[in-house]
Motif scaffolding. Sequence first.
Motif, short mmCIF file in Angstrom:
data_model
loop_
_atom_site.label_atom_id
_atom_site.label_comp_id
_atom_site.label_asym_id
_atom_site.label_seq_id
_atom_site.Cartn_x
_atom_site.Cartn_y
_atom_site.Cartn_z
N MET A 1 14.87 7.86 -0.09
CA MET A 1 13.58 8.44 0.34
C MET A 1 13.39 8.18 1.83
N THR A 2 13.00 9.22 2.56
CA THR A 2 12.72 9.12 3.98
C THR A 2 11.22 9.23 4.21
N ARG A 3 10.66 8.27 4.92
CA ARG A 3 9.22 8.31 5.21
C ARG A 3 9.01 8.74 6.66
N LYS A 4 8.27 9.84 6.82
CA LYS A 4 7.94 10.35 8.14
C LYS A 4 6.49 9.99 8.45
N THR A 5 6.27 9.34 9.58
CA THR A 5 4.92 8.94 9.95
C THR A 5 4.31 9.96 10.91
N VAL A 6 3.09 10.34 10.63
CA VAL A 6 2.32 11.22 11.53
C VAL A 6 1.08 10.45 11.96
N ARG A 7 0.93 10.29 13.26
CA ARG A 7 -0.21 9.53 13.79
C ARG A 7 -1.34 10.50 14.14
N ILE A 8 -2.53 10.19 13.60
CA ILE A 8 -3.68 11.09 13.71
C ILE A 8 -4.83 10.37 14.40
N ALA A 9 -5.24 10.87 15.56
CA ALA A 9 -6.44 10.37 16.22
C ALA A 9 -7.64 11.00 15.54
#
Length: 383
Positions: A1-9
């Motif tokens: 499993m690959t976890r992709k992080t998206v940073r949200i202001a």
Amino acid sequence: MTRKTVRIAMNGVTGRMGYRQHLVRSILAIREQGGLDLGNGDVLWPEPVLVGRREHALKAMAEQHGIEEWSTDLEAVLADESIDIYFDAQVTSAREDALKQAIAAGKHIYTEKPTATGVDGALELARLARAAGIKNGVVQDKIFLPGLLKLKRLIDGGFFGEILSVRGEFGYWVFEGDWQEAQRPSWNYRAQDGGGIVVDMFPHWEYVLHELFGRVTSVTAQVATHIPERWDEQGKPYPATADDSAYGIFQLEGGAIAQINSSWSVRVNRDELVEFQVDGTHGSAVAGLRNCRVQHRSATPKPVWNPDLPVTESFRDQWQEVPDNAVFDNGFKAQWELFLRHVVLDEPYTWDLLAGARGVQLAELGLKSSAEGRRYDVPELSL
């Protein structure tokens, strides 16, 4: 499993909607379920960065929910190259400038509505976003409500035949704030701060009507400020300069007519805080936030008008409940997930800043119609 992080202001999450619906019930709910499943073993992990003006509130919220980052410096947050998405749930009057800053910084945009205080500003945002090549979306949560999803199922299945009319009732009594605390913030009732039920609700009605029944081609509206004085969060009286009630008639492409009453000065005598009755040649339906009831022409009774005799039948009992037939998630969360998939996987997404501009346009023309006592055509917008 690959976890992709998206940073949200996330700007404006100390407010009621920003906190409850967008932070807690959307972004944090996605994290609680283990992230957003993208398929093929990939999971998207949203990482919120809280932004606002009240340092103590941001700090307390971050500590409560285990969020690592927060800031009162929007400029610094937007300058951070690791931020992927900017979300805005501020008061309307502050939104347009913040969105422009975020677009200039190259961030993808997801925002509450209305997107701007006027249609020219809303269109400029859409043009700037297109020129910058960024993905953008506007919250249009009501079409994800269970009741309206059931209504769409009926439309798609041809239940109504030719749709003739839509009647909408929205609202409830918002206390003035003197002897009972108001359920809404005081800025909602000050026009100078971007308040008013037209600028709040007409953008909702635009996308609901557009998505389900057809584009709005003309509007006739009458607005009112039924409660002229209210009390703010400090218990101080202030003049209500914004409209608290609006009565609109909308001509729709294809010939159907919609009538929608919106009011914060009405006491509820219906099953839900918003209800839409749709009448067609083959059947009718009444949809609310969660429920939907129908009456087919084959089961339509034959009332006879006779004011001299008491009513002996229960008209409500003559309608049939539409079954769920599905598991409905929170509408705000459902749209967040679609937007995140749009950003990461480039999946189709139609509820963009141009769609947001249509909502601002309808509110602007509704206010103009009321002020001038005339009907206004609603021209189709394009970039």
